[in-house]
Each structure stands twice: as structure tokens, then as C-alpha cells.
Write a protein that holds these residues in place. Sequence first.
Motif, mmCIF file in Angstrom:
data_model
loop_
_atom_site.group_PDB
_atom_site.id
_atom_site.type_symbol
_atom_site.label_atom_id
_atom_site.label_comp_id
_atom_site.label_asym_id
_atom_site.label_seq_id
_atom_site.Cartn_x
_atom_site.Cartn_y
_atom_site.Cartn_z
ATOM 1 N N GLN A 172 12.707 -97.262 -4.195
ATOM 2 C CA GLN A 172 11.964 -96.432 -3.244
ATOM 3 C C GLN A 172 10.471 -96.606 -3.437
ATOM 4 N N SER A 175 19.211 -89.832 5.326
ATOM 5 C CA SER A 175 19.352 -89.071 4.080
ATOM 6 C C SER A 175 18.937 -87.623 4.274
ATOM 7 N N GLY A 227 22.032 -90.024 -0.988
ATOM 8 C CA GLY A 227 21.473 -91.065 -1.846
ATOM 9 C C GLY A 227 22.541 -91.902 -2.530
ATOM 10 N N ILE A 279 16.805 -94.984 6.763
ATOM 11 C CA ILE A 279 17.360 -94.380 5.543
ATOM 12 C C ILE A 279 16.794 -92.980 5.345
ATOM 13 N N GLU A 303 22.492 -95.992 -1.555
ATOM 14 C CA GLU A 303 21.495 -97.011 -1.893
ATOM 15 C C GLU A 303 21.870 -97.869 -3.101
ATOM 16 N N LEU A 324 24.286 -100.253 -1.806
ATOM 17 C CA LEU A 324 23.631 -101.189 -0.901
ATOM 18 C C LEU A 324 22.986 -102.329 -1.682
ATOM 19 N N GLY A 367 23.592 -98.774 3.660
ATOM 20 C CA GLY A 367 23.996 -97.784 2.664
ATOM 21 C C GLY A 367 24.130 -96.402 3.267
ATOM 22 N N SER A 368 23.353 -96.117 4.301
ATOM 23 C CA SER A 368 23.462 -94.818 4.957
ATOM 24 C C SER A 368 24.796 -94.705 5.678
ATOM 25 N N LEU A 399 18.751 -102.413 5.861
ATOM 26 C CA LEU A 399 18.718 -101.588 4.655
ATOM 27 C C LEU A 399 19.520 -100.310 4.844
#
Lengths: 327, 306
Positions: free
Chosen positions: A255, B108, B219, B104, B222, B225, B42-43, B39
Motif C-alpha cells: 500500500q 474495501s 483486506g 481496491i 490483497e 492477489l 483481490g477485491s 489489481l
Amino acid sequence: MRRETLLNAAILAGFLALPLWAWMADEPFIITLTTRAAILALAGVGLNLALGLGGLVSLGHAAFFGIGGYAMGVLAFHAQTYTPLTEAPFLIEGTKSMPVIWLVALITSALAALVIGALSLRTSGVYFIMITLAFGQMFYFFMISWPAYGGEDGMSIYLRNGFPGLNTLDPIQFYALCFVLLAGALWLVSRIQHSAFGLALAAARQSPMRVTSVGIRPRSLHLLAFTLSGAITGLAGALFADLNRFVSPTMFSWQTSGEIMVFVILGGVGRLLGPVLGAAIFIAMEHWLDGVSDYWHIYLGAILLGMVLFARGGLIGLIAGREVAHD
Amino acid sequence: MTLLLLIEQCLNGLQMGVALFLMAAGLTLIFGVMGVINLAHGSLFMVGAFAAAGVAAATGSYTLALIAALAASAVAGVLMEVLVIRRLYARDHLDQVLATFALILIFSEGTRFLFGSFPLYIDTPALLSGPITLPGGIDYPRYRLFIIAMGLAIAGGLFWFIARTRIGIQIRAGEVDREMIAALGVDISKLYTAVFALGAALAGLAGALIGAIQSVEVGMGEPVLILAFVVIVIGGIGSIKGAFIGALLVGLTDTLGRVLLPQVFGLVMDASSATTVGASLASMAIYILMAGILVFRPSGLFGRAT
């Protein structure tokens, strides 16, 4: 070009005026907030060198940010516990002196960037994005599972490190240091942009084949740019750790890489002051939106999405026009 | 270290591998066909897990929960494609990374808003809970075996689908030459949406399967992912076969590394530092594996050279 120059001057003036006002109005929190913005801007300036000038989409700059942070953390930890780093083959002591810490942060993160860059630059495009991301994660998991320096909990440094002649615990003096480093990095990047190396780098981004055909290896240019970029972001990491007097593996998390990239793109990729404006806006949004709603990341996400879809060229592109973007 | 323990750990690695394959297959299809780096995949994993947890809590049926996970993540995937991803096909990877990073954040925080910050749990059905004794006397959790079987079945189905069906042929043609198959009269934008929905449904299913052996929380997507990225980079982007082999490699390396490395170091140093060094190295093992493979094959094991 003139509009961008004016805008740049205005951004820097803002970075000088706001903390000065806060200092006179006795608002130390505002100074700390601006310091945070300046340090994150410095990290973004580092990434912008690889991303904007070199066209290298690195999603692993948290590695360098974290290495810088831990350079400070490890040296200061040994200084505050009066234990040497190593005794053999020769004695290395910890230190609380900022210039030494900065130097170590610069060198270690540059070395890491050199190694990571040499391996990652064998690939390109989407592979490069993912391999840099994976290197960042590698450091993240290493710091979590390595217990010597706090592991997952990170470690606190009780006193901010010192700088000869200054009282770094005074927010405005620490801010001055960070601002000088940020200005220095900006000066360096603007010199690079106009140097033979910078021009070749920009050319390699636009057409690697042509650059090769005049006898320059794009990969060497990219590696140098990536190394310099990592070093600047590493310095920012050391300052960030000093600001919080705390380091933890979060600095290595992906992040963090994403956020540094957000600063650059929010402000404007490849623009000299893009990351500075981006970081300032990000910190301002974080501060104000957090007061508005607990779920402020939704708004941040929506704004970012809108920026990518409808305002290419970032905020600076929006204000100063697209014509200065060279691609 | 007994042989039985080793076999058990191999099964664990296999289970992690097939779960990763479900994630990686979608990612690699989406990248291979549309050239988009997503990206937010993962969500979709997280959406599947939350849908399963919600439906399982409301109805108590595990089958319904799995169906809900497939449906919810496919719908989320279609929405994502139509509203956002579709605008990114012509953009460079940088825009794609940033836009999906923004997605994301939205997913999230949206999930946190709907379900709160506390982790949820999915109960495994009675039929699949408890251990089963395998030949050789290994007690192994039924549910993990179910995941392995499910993953292998889906992998087989997916290979058949890509190799034998009409849509599969169109997908493969799309990977090779996008403009050509549009010129041949295939509705490319419907195909794109279908591929995205398929990838999303696989991710959601993985989320629901894994959600029952760990907690379902914001979370959770991720870390998976990033592992899936490692998988498709190792396997070669765009290759389903590469994703399968890469997933098993990553699953086995990670699981066996955590067990074996501390023991290997135990041979040359004292027990406590062997545990430390071994554990730290094991957590980095898959990344070292990836870096090693990329040094020798920069476009992955089964990737086309670029």
C-alpha cells in the motif's frame, strides 16, 4: 511552460508560507502535517525520476522507503541501547546523528535499488510492475519474520535524531531540514532532466530502438535512473521514520508503494513538482476527509478513479495544460 | 521429520496451490485477452468470501453460499468491467494500475461500510468437517481435500473450456490478435465482459472456499492477489497451463519451505537461530523462486517471448 513555472512557484511558496504561518500562530500540528507532506513528496520525487522520466512503472518503491526507515531505526536503536551493530571484523556503533543516518540510508537504498533494478530490468511492461511489487513484498515479509528489530511490531526510537546546530525536536526546525532536502532533490531532478543523461532517458522512454541505434544502451540508463530514484525514496524513508520516531514493516507494505505512486500520478507524471502537489493534496484530503467520514477511502478512491479516467496529466496537467507533457 | 508429516505438508501445499490457481487463472485470462492488469482482482476474491459468509449465516446452507459467491463476484466483475475497466483497454499499464488501485480502496471501504470491521466466519458443512484417514494412516481434514478436488476439477473444466468450446477458441484467438477476431465478426466487447465475469467468478469461488478455513475480513484479498501475481509471472502471463504449474510451484514452495528450511538450518546452527533464519527465509522463498526464474526466463515458464 510559463503557467507551469508560475504554478511551481506557487506550490513551493505554499510549502514555505503555511508552516511559517502555523509557527507564528502556534499551531504545531499544522507544521507536523506539512512536514509529513514534504517527506512523502520527497519519496514521490524519487519515484517520479523512474516513473515520469524513465517510464519505469515500479510498484515496489516501498522497499526503498522502508530500507531508509530501517537504516534510521537500526542505527538509532543501537545508539539508544548502547550496543554495537557488529564487533567483528571491526566495530560499528549506532548513531543519533542525522547526516550519518541520511548517508547510510542513501547508500543502502541505492544498493538495494541497484540489485533489484538489475534483476527487474531484465523484464519490461507488466512483468516489471509485478516483479518490483514482489521484491517489495519480499522485504515486507522478511521484516515481519525477522525478530531482531521488532518484527511485526516495529520499534520506537525515543528521541528524534540530532542535527549539528539545530534542535530537531522543535517542529519548525525539523521541517526546515526536510524542506531543504526536498528542494535539493527537486534541484537535482531538474538538473538531471536537462542533462545529457536525462535527455537520453526521456528518449529511451519514447523510443528505445532509436536510442539503441545511436549507440546508447537503454538498460544502463534505466538502471542508473532506478538507482537514483531508489536512493531519493530511501532518504525520504529515513526522514519519515524520524518524523514518527517509529519504524515498522508497514513502511514496506505494497500500500505504501501504491500511495507513493498515487502522489506522483495525482500531481502529474513527469512534472517536476507533480509529486509535491500530489502529496500535499493527498495529505490535505486525508486530514479533511477523515474528519468528514470514517470511510474516507471511498471518496479518495472515487477521486482517483475520476482523475485517471477524465483528467489525464494529473492536477498540474489540469491547471497548466497538457502541451508541456512530452509524450 | 517423518514421511507422513511430509506427505501432509505436500497436501497442504497442493491445497494452497489450487486455491491460487483459481485466482491466477482469472488474472492471466484477463491480462492475456484484454491486456489489462487488474489489481482489483483481490477485491473480487473478497466479494466472493463476504457473499458466502453472508448467505451461509442467513440460510445455513453451504451450497447456497458457494452459489452466492459465484453470482456476487461475477456481477461485481461485470459492473467493474462495464463501468471502469472498459475505458482502460487503450490506456497504458500505469493508468490501469492506478484506476484498479482506486477500485481496491472503494471495494474495501464499501465492504467495511456494509459488513463492519469484525471478521466473519463460514462454517464448513457437517459432511466436509472433521478429518478423514487416508491410505497410509494420515489423518487429513476433509474440507482441505474437498478444496483440492474442487480446484483440480475446475482446472480440468477450464482446460476443456478453453481448448474445446467455441468461446474458448474465441478467447484464445483474442489473445493472439484482438483486431482480427473483431474483423471476423465476433462481438469483442461481449467477449471481454464474459471473460471478465468468468475470471471474477473463479476469484469469488476461491474466496468462498478459502473463507471457510480462515476469517473473512476486509483486506483478505490483497495478500492472495500478490501471490497470484507471483504465480502468473512465474508461469508466463496469458498462459493457463503456466498459471496451473506456477500455482502448484508457489503453493508447494511456500508450504514446504516453512517446514523444511528451519530443519535444514538446524543441521548447521543452534535450534533457536535456525528457527529464526529458516522462518525469515521461508517467508521470502517464493519471491526468491520468482526472481530466480525470471533471471533465466524473463517472460515466465510458459510465456511468449516479448
